[in-house]
Design a protein around this motif. Sequence first.
Motif, PDB file in Angstrom:
ATOM      1  N   ASP A  48      -8.257   6.919  -5.406  1.00 30.81           N
ATOM      2  CA  ASP A  48      -9.771   6.769  -6.160  1.00 30.81           C
ATOM      3  C   ASP A  48      -9.555   5.796  -7.345  1.00 30.81           C
ATOM      4  OD1 ASP A  48     -12.269   7.305  -7.387  1.00 30.81           O
ATOM      5  OD2 ASP A  48     -11.564   8.905  -8.683  1.00 30.81           O
ATOM      6  N   THR A  49     -10.103   4.838  -7.278  1.00 30.83           N
ATOM      7  CA  THR A  49     -10.163   3.858  -8.495  1.00 30.83           C
ATOM      8  C   THR A  49     -11.344   3.714  -9.306  1.00 30.83           C
ATOM      9  OG1 THR A  49      -8.736   2.159  -7.004  1.00 30.83           O
ATOM     10  CG2 THR A  49      -9.984   1.232  -8.616  1.00 30.83           C
TER      11      THR A  49
ATOM     12  N   HIS B 274      -6.073   3.845 -10.968  1.00 22.64           N
ATOM     13  CA  HIS B 274      -5.938   4.650  -9.608  1.00 22.64           C
ATOM     14  C   HIS B 274      -5.335   5.909  -9.866  1.00 22.64           C
ATOM     15  CE1 HIS B 274      -6.585   0.267  -8.491  1.00 22.64           C
ATOM     16  NE2 HIS B 274      -5.289  -0.017  -9.601  1.00 22.64           N
TER      17      HIS B 274
ATOM     18  N   VAL C 250      -8.720   2.576  -0.832  1.00 24.72           N
ATOM     19  CA  VAL C 250     -10.081   3.308  -1.233  1.00 24.72           C
ATOM     20  C   VAL C 250     -10.913   3.487  -0.176  1.00 24.72           C
ATOM     21  CG1 VAL C 250     -12.196   3.283  -2.498  1.00 24.72           C
ATOM     22  CG2 VAL C 250     -10.183   2.397  -3.700  1.00 24.72           C
ATOM     23  N   ASP C 251     -11.020   2.521   0.861  1.00 24.48           N
ATOM     24  CA  ASP C 251     -11.919   2.904   1.948  1.00 24.48           C
ATOM     25  C   ASP C 251     -11.377   4.260   2.965  1.00 24.48           C
ATOM     26  OD1 ASP C 251     -13.555   0.806   1.264  1.00 24.48           O
ATOM     27  OD2 ASP C 251     -12.873  -0.806   2.722  1.00 24.48           O
ATOM     28  N   LEU C 252     -10.086   4.064   2.981  1.00 24.07           N
ATOM     29  CA  LEU C 252      -9.328   5.078   3.784  1.00 24.07           C
ATOM     30  C   LEU C 252      -9.411   6.768   3.105  1.00 24.07           C
ATOM     31  CD1 LEU C 252      -6.186   3.530   5.200  1.00 24.07           C
ATOM     32  CD2 LEU C 252      -8.010   4.216   6.194  1.00 24.07           C
ATOM     33  N   GLY C 253     -10.133   6.563   1.849  1.00 25.32           N
ATOM     34  CA  GLY C 253     -10.070   8.070   1.108  1.00 25.32           C
ATOM     35  C   GLY C 253      -8.841   8.240   0.370  1.00 25.32           C
TER      36      GLY C 253
ATOM     37  N   LYS D 142      -7.283  -6.736  -1.105  1.00 26.92           N
ATOM     38  CA  LYS D 142      -7.541  -5.935   0.019  1.00 26.92           C
ATOM     39  C   LYS D 142      -6.685  -4.493  -0.111  1.00 26.92           C
ATOM     40  CE  LYS D 142      -8.051 -10.055   2.615  1.00 26.92           C
ATOM     41  NZ  LYS D 142      -7.589 -11.060   3.737  1.00 26.92           N
TER      42      LYS D 142
ATOM     43  N   GLN E 199       0.903  -1.190   0.022  1.00 25.35           N
ATOM     44  CA  GLN E 199       0.031  -0.052   0.100  1.00 25.35           C
ATOM     45  C   GLN E 199       0.867   1.260  -0.032  1.00 25.35           C
ATOM     46  OE1 GLN E 199      -2.274  -0.782   3.463  1.00 25.35           O
ATOM     47  NE2 GLN E 199      -3.572  -2.313   2.639  1.00 25.35           N
TER      48      GLN E 199
ATOM     49  N   ASN F 145      -5.934  -2.666  -2.437  1.00 27.68           N
ATOM     50  CA  ASN F 145      -6.994  -1.637  -3.191  1.00 27.68           C
ATOM     51  C   ASN F 145      -8.096  -0.874  -2.286  1.00 27.68           C
ATOM     52  OD1 ASN F 145      -9.079  -1.466  -5.864  1.00 27.68           O
ATOM     53  ND2 ASN F 145      -7.692   0.084  -5.141  1.00 27.68           N
ATOM     54  N   LYS F 146      -8.899  -2.148  -1.522  1.00 24.28           N
ATOM     55  CA  LYS F 146      -9.922  -1.666  -0.956  1.00 24.28           C
ATOM     56  C   LYS F 146      -9.657  -0.957   0.264  1.00 24.28           C
ATOM     57  CE  LYS F 146     -13.917  -3.851   1.425  1.00 24.28           C
ATOM     58  NZ  LYS F 146     -13.859  -3.115   2.457  1.00 24.28           N
ATOM     59  N   LYS F 147      -8.429  -1.324   0.906  1.00 26.73           N
ATOM     60  CA  LYS F 147      -8.225  -0.372   2.039  1.00 26.73           C
ATOM     61  C   LYS F 147      -7.807   1.030   1.892  1.00 26.73           C
ATOM     62  CE  LYS F 147      -5.420   0.059   6.304  1.00 26.73           C
ATOM     63  NZ  LYS F 147      -4.400  -0.781   7.114  1.00 26.73           N
TER      64      LYS F 147
END
Length: 229
Positions: free
Chosen positions: A56-57, A66, A50-53, A44, A14, A46-48
């Motif tokens: 942007d994907t 991305h 994106v979830d943390l802001g 995971k 990440q 990518n998801k983290k």
Amino acid sequence: MTSPADVPHLTPNQINALVVLMAEARQLTNVELRELAGFTLTGKDNKKLVDLGLVDTDKSRRTFAHELTDEGWRVARQLHTAAPPKQGGSTTRSLFVILSNLHRSLDRLRVSHGDFFKQTDATASPASEPRHETPAPAPASAADVEALVRTAYRELAPAPGAWVGLADVRDQLAHTDRPTLDAALRAMVGREDVRIIPVANTKSLTPRDRAAAVRIGNEDNHALAIGPA
């Protein structure tokens, strides 16, 4: 003044993604990430982000694209204030040293990270400068190409075992020459978890599908599945 508490706990991959996206200062597809830095941003990781802001994907494309958000830029600029993750080893620690010194130098010069990394229009090399030819890359091994196919499949398939058109796979691996990719696909047919088949309803095939087919035996094959049926 930003404190380490303002930097979320991130994995080495990440962190690498944030740094590469900052350094390129533009949207990057997974294909470009793989070419530039040898990894993709999926699952995971990518998801983290994106979830943390932080990232942007764009998932509307065949290969995810991305880009750093404003918050992603802030965290990327401050990564060096946190302790590097232990699992990253000396590579990540060395990266943090570079980031820390980069921050110090830009602060001294009063140049922002955004301005420093901002993309500019490419200019032609002056005629007076000698041109240096880039050596041709070494041919990819069969194992390397199979790994690329499996990565492309994971990015395209909605679930393991789902069918994916070879046309989409070829788009993902546009920089792999066709004979090498065809040889890898033929070799993969012998794997227990791989199926490559022709489309029964040939009327449904587009010219793109037909052009992307791989000849195995006496048939043109158009679809790939990896994983449980």
